[in-house]
Design a protein around this motif. Structure first.
Motif, PDB file in Angstrom:
ATOM      1  N   CYS A   1       0.832  -1.219   0.000  1.00 44.38           N
ATOM      2  CA  CYS A   1       0.000   0.000   0.000  1.00 44.38           C
ATOM      3  C   CYS A   1       0.862   1.263   0.000  1.00 44.38           C
ATOM      4  N   GLY A   2       1.934   1.265   0.806  1.00 38.85           N
ATOM      5  CA  GLY A   2       2.806   2.428   0.873  1.00 38.85           C
ATOM      6  C   GLY A   2       3.468   2.719  -0.461  1.00 38.85           C
ATOM      7  N   SER A   3       3.878   1.675  -1.167  1.00 42.15           N
ATOM      8  CA  SER A   3       4.527   1.854  -2.470  1.00 42.15           C
ATOM      9  C   SER A   3       3.570   2.483  -3.477  1.00 42.15           C
ATOM     10  N   ILE A   4       2.333   2.043  -3.459  1.00 41.43           N
ATOM     11  CA  ILE A   4       1.332   2.590  -4.386  1.00 41.43           C
ATOM     12  C   ILE A   4       1.086   4.075  -4.095  1.00 41.43           C
ATOM     13  N   VAL A   5       0.912   4.427  -2.815  1.00 41.34           N
ATOM     14  CA  VAL A   5       0.661   5.823  -2.441  1.00 41.34           C
ATOM     15  C   VAL A   5       1.850   6.707  -2.825  1.00 41.34           C
TER      16      VAL A   5
ATOM     17  N   GLY B   1       4.062   6.315  -5.254  1.00 38.01           N
ATOM     18  CA  GLY B   1       4.109   6.539  -6.699  1.00 38.01           C
ATOM     19  C   GLY B   1       3.023   7.475  -7.186  1.00 38.01           C
ATOM     20  N   VAL B   2       1.802   7.288  -6.695  1.00 42.79           N
ATOM     21  CA  VAL B   2       0.679   8.117  -7.128  1.00 42.79           C
ATOM     22  C   VAL B   2       0.882   9.571  -6.703  1.00 42.79           C
ATOM     23  N   ALA B   3       1.350   9.793  -5.471  1.00 44.99           N
ATOM     24  CA  ALA B   3       1.557  11.157  -4.978  1.00 44.99           C
ATOM     25  C   ALA B   3       2.660  11.866  -5.760  1.00 44.99           C
ATOM     26  N   THR B   4       3.704  11.129  -6.125  1.00 46.18           N
ATOM     27  CA  THR B   4       4.784  11.733  -6.916  1.00 46.18           C
ATOM     28  C   THR B   4       4.267  12.200  -8.273  1.00 46.18           C
ATOM     29  N   MET B   5       3.478  11.364  -8.925  1.00 48.33           N
ATOM     30  CA  MET B   5       2.902  11.766 -10.209  1.00 48.33           C
ATOM     31  C   MET B   5       1.926  12.923 -10.029  1.00 48.33           C
ATOM     32  N   ALA B   6       1.206  12.950  -8.899  1.00 51.12           N
ATOM     33  CA  ALA B   6       0.276  14.044  -8.627  1.00 51.12           C
ATOM     34  C   ALA B   6       1.016  15.372  -8.495  1.00 51.12           C
ATOM     35  N   PHE B   7       2.232  15.345  -7.944  1.00 54.61           N
ATOM     36  CA  PHE B   7       3.020  16.578  -7.846  1.00 54.61           C
ATOM     37  C   PHE B   7       3.282  17.131  -9.244  1.00 54.61           C
TER      38      PHE B   7
ATOM     39  N   LEU C   1       4.486  10.326   3.165  1.00 54.67           N
ATOM     40  CA  LEU C   1       3.606   9.440   3.930  1.00 54.67           C
ATOM     41  C   LEU C   1       3.579   8.058   3.292  1.00 54.67           C
ATOM     42  N   GLY C   2       3.497   8.012   1.963  1.00 52.67           N
ATOM     43  CA  GLY C   2       3.515   6.723   1.279  1.00 52.67           C
ATOM     44  C   GLY C   2       4.830   5.996   1.487  1.00 52.67           C
ATOM     45  N   PHE C   3       5.943   6.738   1.438  1.00 55.95           N
ATOM     46  CA  PHE C   3       7.243   6.102   1.628  1.00 55.95           C
ATOM     47  C   PHE C   3       7.403   5.566   3.046  1.00 55.95           C
TER      48      PHE C   3
ATOM     49  N   VAL D   1       7.689  10.559 -14.504  1.00 58.15           N
ATOM     50  CA  VAL D   1       8.536   9.405 -14.824  1.00 58.15           C
ATOM     51  C   VAL D   1       9.008   8.700 -13.560  1.00 58.15           C
ATOM     52  N   THR D   2       9.506   9.449 -12.588  1.00 57.73           N
ATOM     53  CA  THR D   2      10.011   8.811 -11.370  1.00 57.73           C
ATOM     54  C   THR D   2       8.877   8.202 -10.544  1.00 57.73           C
ATOM     55  N   GLY D   3       7.657   8.716 -10.711  1.00 57.86           N
ATOM     56  CA  GLY D   3       6.516   8.151  -9.994  1.00 57.86           C
ATOM     57  C   GLY D   3       6.171   6.735 -10.424  1.00 57.86           C
TER      58      GLY D   3
END
Length: 396
Positions: free
Chosen positions: A67-71, A73-79, A98-100, A157-159
Motif C-alpha cells: 500500500c505504501g509503495s502505491i501511495v 508513486g501516485v503522490a509523486t505523479m500528482a506533484f 507518507l507513502g514512503f 517518470v520517477t513516480g
C-alpha cells in the motif's frame, strides 16, 4: 527486496534534484521555503511511520509495503500534475513521504521476518545501502528528464518506479506475525531499551546531515559552477549521482568496520570525520571546483558510512517481540530530524546571504557539522545501558 527498494526510491530526491535550478526560480521561493517544501517529504514520513511500522508487529509487513509503495508513486505523479506553488507542492510532497513511510521500514521488517536465524547484519546493511543506489538513480533520472522535458515530466517518470516494489510484494510469500495483545502504539518497551535508543538517536543525527546535504547538494554545486566554473562534464547531474552512488559501498564498508572494531567505536570515528569534512567544505566554498569536487566525494563516503551500522545495531538491540515498534521509533526520529536538516540548512543559507553567497554555504555546512557531531554523544550516553529490560505486561 533491494531491487524493489531501488524502484521505490526513484521519487525520493526528484524535488531536491530540481529545487535550486527549477522550482525555486519558477515559484520565487526563498531557501528557507525551498528547504521547508523539501522537508515536507520527511515530515509526512515522520507522521505516518509510527503507526505503519508498528502495525507490522500485527499484520504481514508485505501488505503495508504494498500500500505504501502505491501511495508513494501516485503522490509523486500528482506533484507533476497538480503542484502550482509552495503550499500545494508542500502538501502533495508530504503525501509522497507518507507513502514512503509504508515502504522503507516496513520493507526492512518484511525482509528481516523472512531471513533465517543468525546474524542478519550484512543482509540489513545490503538493504539499507541499496538506498544510496536508488537515490543516485533518482538524482540522475530526475535531472536528465527535467532538462530534456521539464520538471513536471520528471515527477511523472520517477513516480512509475514504485511499481518494482509492488511486483516484489506480489512475489514474496506471506508471513503473518504471531498474535499480539496490548496497545498498537506501545513504545514503553522501546524507551526502556537504552542500548537501542542510543542507535536511534545516533541515526537521527545521521539523517539530519544526510537529508540536509541531499536537499542542497545540487544548489551548492550550481553555486560553485556559477562562481568558480567547472568542466562541462562535471555537471550537477554527474556530481549528485556520484555522491549518492558512492554511498552504497561506503555504508557496506562502514558496517564491516563496525563488525571488526566494534559498532560504537567505528560509528563515532565516522561521525567525527564527517563533521570535519563538512567544516572544511564550508570554509573553502570559493576554492577551485576540482578541490570541492574531491572534498564532496570524501563527504559522500563519510556521510553514509554509519548508516548500515546504526540500523543493524538498532535491529540487534531490539527485543524480538517489539522489533516493529523499535523500527518505527528509529524511523520516526530519523526522518523527523531529516525534515529539520533540510529546512534548517535552508534557513542558514538565508541568514548568511542566500545560495549565491559563500558565507551562506559556510553557515549551512556548519549546521550540518553540528548536527552529526551530536551522534557520538548519543552513543556515549547509551554505553551506560544495563541489560535489556523485559516488559512482562505490555498493557501496563
Amino acid at each position: 527486496m533491494c531491487i524493489g527498494q531501488i524502484g521505490n526510491l526513484l521519487p525520493h530526491v526528484t524535488l531536491s534534484a530540481n529545487l535550486a535550478q527549477q522550482l525555486m526560480p519558477a515559484w520565487g521561493l526563498s531557501a528557507a521555503e525551498g528547504g521547508l517544501m523539501a522537508s515536507g517529504y520527511a515530515f509526512g514520513y515522520m507522521l505516518a511511520v509510527p503507526v505503519l511500522t508498528t502495525l507490522t508487529d500485527r499484520i504481514d509487513a508485505r501488505l503495508v509495503l504494498l500500500c505504501g509503495s502505491i501511495v508513494s508513486g501516485v503522490a509523486t505523479m500528482a506533484f507533476g500534475i497538480f503542484a502550482q506553488g509552495f503550499w500545494s507542492g508542500t502538501v502533495i510532497w508530504s503525501l509522497a513521504g507518507l507513502g514512503f513511510a509504508g515502504a522503507y521500514m516496513p520493507g526492512l521488517k518484511a525482509l528481516t521476518d523472512r531471513l533465517p536465524a543468525g546474524d542478519s547484519s550484512r543482509a540489513i546493511t545490503l538493504y539499507t545501502s541499496s538506498f544510496s543506489l536508488g537515490v543516485g538513480i533518482s538524482f540522475l533520472i530526475a535531472q536528465l528528464v527535467a532538462d530534456a522535458w521539464g520538471w513536471r515530466i520528471a515527477f511523472l517518470v520517477t513516480g512509475i518506479g514504485p511499481i518494482a516494489m509492488v511486483i516484489a510484494c506480489l512475489l514474496i510469500a506471506q508471513r503473518r506475525p504471531a498474535p499480539k495483545a496490548g496497545r498498537l502504539l506501545n513504545f514503553a518497551p522501546v524507551f526502556a531499551n537504552r542500548e537501542a535508543l542510543g542507535y536511534i538517536f545516533g541515526y537521527g543525527a545521521h539523517c539530519f546531515e544526510l537529508y540536509g546535504i541531499r536537499t542542497w547538494l545540487v544548489g551548492f554545486w550550481t553555486f560553485v559552477i556559477s562562481h568558480q566554473g567547472a568542466p562541462s562534464w562535471l555537471s550537477p547531474v554527474v556530481l549528485s549521482f556520484c555522491f549518492a552512488v558512492i554511498s552504497m559501498p561506503a555504508s557496506i564498508l562502514g558496517n564491516e568496520a563496525a563488525l571488526k572494531f566494534g559498532r560504537h567505536r567505528a560509528i563515532t570515528i565516522v561521525m567525527i570525520a564527517s563533521a570535519c569534512v563538512a567544516l572544511v567544505i564550508g570554509l573553502n566554498a570559493t576554492a577551485p571546483a576540482w578541490v570541492l569536487a574531491l572534498l564532496l566525494m570524501i563527504y559522500g563516503l563519510t556521510v553514509p558510512a554509519d548508516s548500515g551500522a546504526l540500523t543493524a545495531g538498532m535491529s540487534a538491540a531490539a527485543l524480538t517481540e517489539h522489533r516493529g515498534a523499535t523500527l518505527a521509533l528509529h524511523s520516526t526520529v530519523g526522518f523527523g530530524l531529516s525534515a529539520v536538516g533540510a529546512w534548517g540548512t535552508g534557513v542558514a543559507l538565508d541568514i548568511a546571504g542566500g545560495p549565491q553567497n559563500a558565507n551562506g554555504w559556510l553557515l549551512a555546512f556548519i549546521v550540518l557539522a553540528g548536527g552529526i557531531a551530536l551522534g557520538p554523544l548519543a552513543l556515549l550516553w547509551a554505553r551506560g545501558a544495563g541489560p535489556k529490560r523485559v516488559v512482562k505486561n505490555e498493557t501496563e
